[in-house]
Structure formats: C-alpha cells, structure tokens
Design a protein around this motif. Structure first.
Motif, PDB file in Angstrom:
ATOM      1  N   LEU A 101       0.839  -1.197   0.000  1.00  0.00           N
ATOM      2  CA  LEU A 101       0.000   0.000   0.000  1.00  0.00           C
ATOM      3  C   LEU A 101       0.874   1.248   0.000  1.00  0.00           C
ATOM      4  N   THR A 102       0.457   2.237  -0.735  1.00  0.00           N
ATOM      5  CA  THR A 102       1.186   3.507  -0.772  1.00  0.00           C
ATOM      6  C   THR A 102       0.756   4.370   0.408  1.00  0.00           C
ATOM      7  N   GLU A 103       1.500   5.441   0.655  1.00  0.00           N
ATOM      8  CA  GLU A 103       1.148   6.358   1.738  1.00  0.00           C
ATOM      9  C   GLU A 103      -0.223   6.985   1.501  1.00  0.00           C
ATOM     10  N   ILE A 109      -7.453   4.995   3.874  1.00  0.00           N
ATOM     11  CA  ILE A 109      -8.006   4.032   4.832  1.00  0.00           C
ATOM     12  C   ILE A 109      -8.167   4.696   6.196  1.00  0.00           C
ATOM     13  N   LYS A 110      -7.147   5.434   6.615  1.00  0.00           N
ATOM     14  CA  LYS A 110      -7.169   6.100   7.929  1.00  0.00           C
ATOM     15  C   LYS A 110      -8.314   7.102   8.034  1.00  0.00           C
ATOM     16  N   ARG A 120     -14.784   0.249  12.438  1.00  0.00           N
ATOM     17  CA  ARG A 120     -13.730   1.194  12.835  1.00  0.00           C
ATOM     18  C   ARG A 120     -12.584   0.458  13.533  1.00  0.00           C
ATOM     19  N   ILE A 121     -12.933  -0.509  14.374  1.00  0.00           N
ATOM     20  CA  ILE A 121     -11.908  -1.289  15.068  1.00  0.00           C
ATOM     21  C   ILE A 121     -11.100  -2.112  14.076  1.00  0.00           C
ATOM     22  N   VAL A 122     -11.783  -2.741  13.132  1.00  0.00           N
ATOM     23  CA  VAL A 122     -11.090  -3.530  12.114  1.00  0.00           C
ATOM     24  C   VAL A 122     -10.103  -2.657  11.347  1.00  0.00           C
ATOM     25  N   ARG A 123     -10.554  -1.454  10.945  1.00  0.00           N
ATOM     26  CA  ARG A 123      -9.695  -0.517  10.233  1.00  0.00           C
ATOM     27  C   ARG A 123      -8.468  -0.140  11.069  1.00  0.00           C
ATOM     28  N   ASP A 124      -8.706   0.182  12.343  1.00  0.00           N
ATOM     29  CA  ASP A 124      -7.609   0.622  13.209  1.00  0.00           C
ATOM     30  C   ASP A 124      -6.597  -0.500  13.463  1.00  0.00           C
ATOM     31  N   CYS A 130      -0.018  -2.461   9.973  1.00  0.00           N
ATOM     32  CA  CYS A 130       0.802  -1.846   8.922  1.00  0.00           C
ATOM     33  C   CYS A 130       1.954  -1.039   9.499  1.00  0.00           C
ATOM     34  N   PHE A 131       1.686  -0.295  10.575  1.00  0.00           N
ATOM     35  CA  PHE A 131       2.695   0.621  11.106  1.00  0.00           C
ATOM     36  C   PHE A 131       3.578   0.008  12.200  1.00  0.00           C
ATOM     37  N   THR A 132       3.355  -1.268  12.492  1.00  0.00           N
ATOM     38  CA  THR A 132       4.234  -1.962  13.448  1.00  0.00           C
ATOM     39  C   THR A 132       4.900  -3.183  12.826  1.00  0.00           C
TER      40      THR A 132
END
Length: 205
Positions: A101-103, A109-110, A120-124, A130-132
């Motif tokens: 995924l690109t920035e 998505i964010k 919302r929980i699924v998205r988060d 992705c960020f960990t």
C-alpha cells in the motif's frame, strides 16, 4: 495449544475440517466417510470443490489440501490406511507478487468514515499492523506489559512473535501511538488488559 501448536493452527484445522465436511455433503451427501474410500479421485474432487464451489484462491485451496494430507499421513503412519491417496498428487502453489500500500492509500483508509464501531476497530487494527509490522495474531495478544520505555524515552513494543517465538522490539510510530491512545479506556481493553479491543473479525477461507 501453547506446546508446539498455536490457536491460529487450531483455527486453520477447524476450518479445514469444516470444508472437508461440506465437500462430502456436496459430493456424496454424507457427513463422514470410511478411510478406505479416500482415493486420488476424492482428492481431485475436493480440490475442485474448494476452487469452484467455495471459490478459494489457488494457494488457499492447496493449503487446505495440505492440511488434509497431514491427517492422511497420520493415518498411514498408524496403518489405518494401506494406500496413499496423495501418492501422485502435486501441489501447485502460484508465486504471487506482493503489492504494498502507498502512503496515499494508507491515508485514505485512515480517513475513511465508518458508521459502526466494529468496522472502525477492524480498520484501526489493520493500520496498527501496517505501522508496526506485527501480524494480527501478535496484535491480538499484545498486552500492556508489552509496551515498554526505550533508552530514548519513547515507547516501544517488546513481544515474542507468535509464529517464530523470536523476541521483537518495535518502535511505536505516531499513528500506532494514536491508535493505542484511542482505545486506552475501551471496556474490552480494560477487562482483558490488552492494548486494543481485538475481536475475531478477520476471517477468510
């Protein structure tokens, strides 16, 4: 579980069992079958069923067949079966290109608005992965004790990876920190002493 096998492994075999039972009902209109009746045709028809009726992708279908093969191997080792129905079976895993995924896509998505808390929980949780770099199973077991202060005074994640049991130290980037902060007072996080309210939302064939 916890002694050589993970909860995720158990779930995969449970799903494999469900698919096998569905196949037998579809093909033979039975819920069980004698081991001696499992032959190469059974395997070929099962693979066809997975790919067409259940619409599994090729690699997913092969993985379910492989799970089934492991059970057959146990039967062969115990001499519950004489002939190996997999003797001429060859798996056909297709190598696929990994698409990152690109920035811009991550930002979309964010910033996507969802009407239900569940989505919302699924998205988060997806963004947190992705960020960990953590897998869903790792995030699911992430507890408050896994959040530690690094030598630089910033918060880090210290955890043993579920699949490899290798210890990992991961810096918590701003977006990941924002997600953790958002769920600090969530009832599920408080009750389970976890850092995120993970449910069994991510299911696939």
């Amino acid at each position: 579980m916890g002694k050589g096998f993970t909860h995720g492994t158990w779930e995969r075999y449970e799903t494999s069992l469900k698919h096998t039972q569905q196949f037998m009902k579809w093909k033979y209109n039975v819920s069980d079958i004698d081991l001696t009746e499992i032959n190469p045709a059974f395997i070929a028809d099962y693979e066809f069923f997975l790919k067409t009726v259940l619409n599994c992708a090729n690699n997913s279908a092969v993985k379910y067949i492989k799970n089934f093969q492991k059970i057959i191997n146990i039967c062969l080792d115990n001499e519950w079966m004489i002939k190996n129905p997999f003797s001429n079976y060859k798996s056909k895993i297709v190598v696929t290109d990994v698409c990152f995924l690109t920035e811009t896509e991550l930002d979309r998505i964010k910033n996507k608005l969802f009407e239900t808390e569940r989505l919302r929980i699924v998205r988060d949780i997806f963004l947190f992965c992705c960020f960990t770099g953590l897998s869903y199973s790792d995030v699911k077991k992430l507890a408050n004790e896994n959040i530690v202060l690094g030598s630089n005074g910033e918060k880090w994640i210290n955890i043993k990876r579920t699949k490899t049991e290798v210890e990992a130290n991961i810096p918590i980037l701003p977006i990941a920190k924002e997600i953790l902060d958002n769920y600090k007072k969530h009832p599920r996080c408080i009750n389970d002493e976890k850092v995120s309210p993970v449910f069994n939302y991510f299911n696939s064939y």
